[in-house]
Design a protein around this motif. Sequence first.
Motif, PDB file in Angstrom:
ATOM      1  N   LEU A 118      -2.194 129.420  43.690  1.00 26.49           N
ATOM      2  CA  LEU A 118      -2.492 128.143  44.350  1.00 26.49           C
ATOM      3  C   LEU A 118      -3.963 127.773  44.185  1.00 26.49           C
ATOM      4  O   LEU A 118      -4.310 126.609  43.923  1.00 26.49           O
ATOM      5  CB  LEU A 118      -2.126 128.207  45.832  1.00 26.49           C
ATOM      6  N   VAL A 209      -0.991 121.127  47.316  1.00 24.98           N
ATOM      7  CA  VAL A 209      -1.454 122.522  47.365  1.00 24.98           C
ATOM      8  C   VAL A 209      -1.994 122.871  48.752  1.00 24.98           C
ATOM      9  O   VAL A 209      -1.643 123.939  49.297  1.00 24.98           O
ATOM     10  CB  VAL A 209      -2.500 122.799  46.264  1.00 24.98           C
ATOM     11  N   LEU A 212       0.761 123.846  51.055  1.00 27.62           N
ATOM     12  CA  LEU A 212       1.302 125.188  50.823  1.00 27.62           C
ATOM     13  C   LEU A 212       0.373 126.282  51.327  1.00 27.62           C
ATOM     14  O   LEU A 212       0.826 127.394  51.612  1.00 27.62           O
ATOM     15  CB  LEU A 212       1.560 125.378  49.319  1.00 27.62           C
ATOM     16  N   GLN A 213      -0.894 125.984  51.425  1.00 29.10           N
ATOM     17  CA  GLN A 213      -1.855 126.985  51.876  1.00 29.10           C
ATOM     18  C   GLN A 213      -1.882 127.132  53.395  1.00 29.10           C
ATOM     19  O   GLN A 213      -2.474 128.075  53.916  1.00 29.10           O
ATOM     20  CB  GLN A 213      -3.250 126.640  51.349  1.00 29.10           C
ATOM     21  N   TYR A 226       7.541 124.539  47.944  1.00 26.85           N
ATOM     22  CA  TYR A 226       7.168 125.203  46.687  1.00 26.85           C
ATOM     23  C   TYR A 226       7.936 124.603  45.507  1.00 26.85           C
ATOM     24  O   TYR A 226       7.388 124.411  44.415  1.00 26.85           O
ATOM     25  CB  TYR A 226       7.435 126.709  46.772  1.00 26.85           C
ATOM     26  N   ALA A 229       6.374 121.283  44.732  1.00 26.63           N
ATOM     27  CA  ALA A 229       5.068 121.485  44.089  1.00 26.63           C
ATOM     28  C   ALA A 229       5.238 121.937  42.642  1.00 26.63           C
ATOM     29  O   ALA A 229       4.487 121.510  41.751  1.00 26.63           O
ATOM     30  CB  ALA A 229       4.260 122.516  44.870  1.00 26.63           C
ATOM     31  N   GLN A 255       1.639 127.384  35.598  1.00 20.74           N
ATOM     32  CA  GLN A 255       1.491 127.490  37.048  1.00 20.74           C
ATOM     33  C   GLN A 255       2.721 126.944  37.780  1.00 20.74           C
ATOM     34  O   GLN A 255       3.085 127.434  38.854  1.00 20.74           O
ATOM     35  CB  GLN A 255       0.219 126.755  37.504  1.00 20.74           C
ATOM     36  N   LEU A 259       4.923 128.886  40.783  1.00 22.00           N
ATOM     37  CA  LEU A 259       5.289 128.334  42.089  1.00 22.00           C
ATOM     38  C   LEU A 259       6.796 128.294  42.267  1.00 22.00           C
ATOM     39  O   LEU A 259       7.313 128.477  43.374  1.00 22.00           O
ATOM     40  CB  LEU A 259       4.719 126.921  42.249  1.00 22.00           C
TER      41      LEU A 259
END
Length: 470
Positions: A118, A209, A212-213, A226, A229, A255, A259
């Motif tokens: 991420l 992002v 998601l964090q 996810y 994303a 990437q 994810l």
Amino acid sequence: MATVTEGHARSQGKGAAGANKALASALKESGCSYASLALRVNDLGHRQGIDSNYDKTSVTRWLQGQQPRGETPGLIATVLSERLGRAVSPADLGFQRDQQRPVEGRALVYDEDVAEALHTLAELGSTDISRRSLLGPAPFVAGALANPQREWLLWLLENQNSDRPMRVSDGGPVEQVHAMIALFDQMDNHYGGAGVRTSIVHYLATEVVPMLQRRSTPPPEQRLLYAAAARLAAMAGWSSYDAAEYGLAQRYMTQALRLCAESRDRVLGGQILAGLSHLATNLGRPDEGVSLARAGIATAKGAGSPLGLMRLHAMSARGHAAQGNAARASEALRQAERQLDASRGADQESPWVRFLDDHYLQAEAALCFRDLGLAAQAERTASDSVKANADRRRRQAISRSVLATAHLQQNRLDEAIGTATEALDTLATVHSERSVQALRDFRRRLDSRRHEPLVHEFVRRSQAVLGAVA
């Protein structure tokens, strides 16, 4: 420009572990000389604004245990990845882990730590938008395709009983992200990915992002987020491809695959691998394209998505056709047709593959027939695709270019130039490198007939869109 000199490198001193056996082993296996390694590292550094002057003496020092400064370990890893035909990281080469090494290098790697993935994705997006440190084009690295493919297949083996994707609930951040995906899709279909690329990257890096964090999101919603994303990251890859940013396309798709593992969505994973396959084949590595398509087929098999499998078999066919293997390409197209026939309709499929239909397969089959020199089949299929895709300008532009090539292969020059001119006119409103590539392929086939007035005029007129003739 940042400058890396021998004095700067010496200031790092020798590594505590002494001789760097990992680097020595990689150099020996790759067959890369000290001088050629140094030269290539300097060349890659210059593209990124680093003025370095390494030579074979520098490589000797690295082998003795010296830790190169700054971004150099990542550059060395990129060079040796190219030579070895597989991705290697600075750590694999005996260098200390450096979180400050260029994001362009880190983004080629499928990181086991999703938090790091991420962070890498957010930094890649930020750097991409600002262009403060990404001063030159990030290179497409064919050797780096093996790492995400291998890591994904290992994940697949360990998660064979992955849950089916959940429904998107009404309201909340997941529905909002899906609404943005639909909007980006609509813009992409009408105007090409290059025109909407910056908006996709900005939204992904600055809005999705960070979602998601956050640790407060419930696990079921987190999985759906996810997946969304991963879809957006794949879209960033496709739109980068349309903007001729091939290296960025590879990095965003890599990437995206990482994810996707968090979402456990095998249909989406297969589609991301299809994207990487398409990229590899179109950039001259159809062998990698076939391999990635096979990994996608293994992923999507049994996931309840015939349309997803149809696309993957079509990508396999494209790779085989580009290698001139007519028998394998034909078999892959037959498999794609079987999957299309097995589908119960878009409404019964995953939302990630509902855009796929018989017209999509027509367009891909036409490209296969073109590459195999099967002009009559290419003409018939491309003509049907042009008629069916009036509202999809990019696909229509590509199919017109294929149709023009089919005319040319049958020595019907007037028709070929007329159809190619229609494709050229379409490209005035579609910002798509994929469409440009197809028309450039046609133009290259005119080389032996440039003396003819009709051809000369088309070549002259096309330069504004296709660039100068190489």
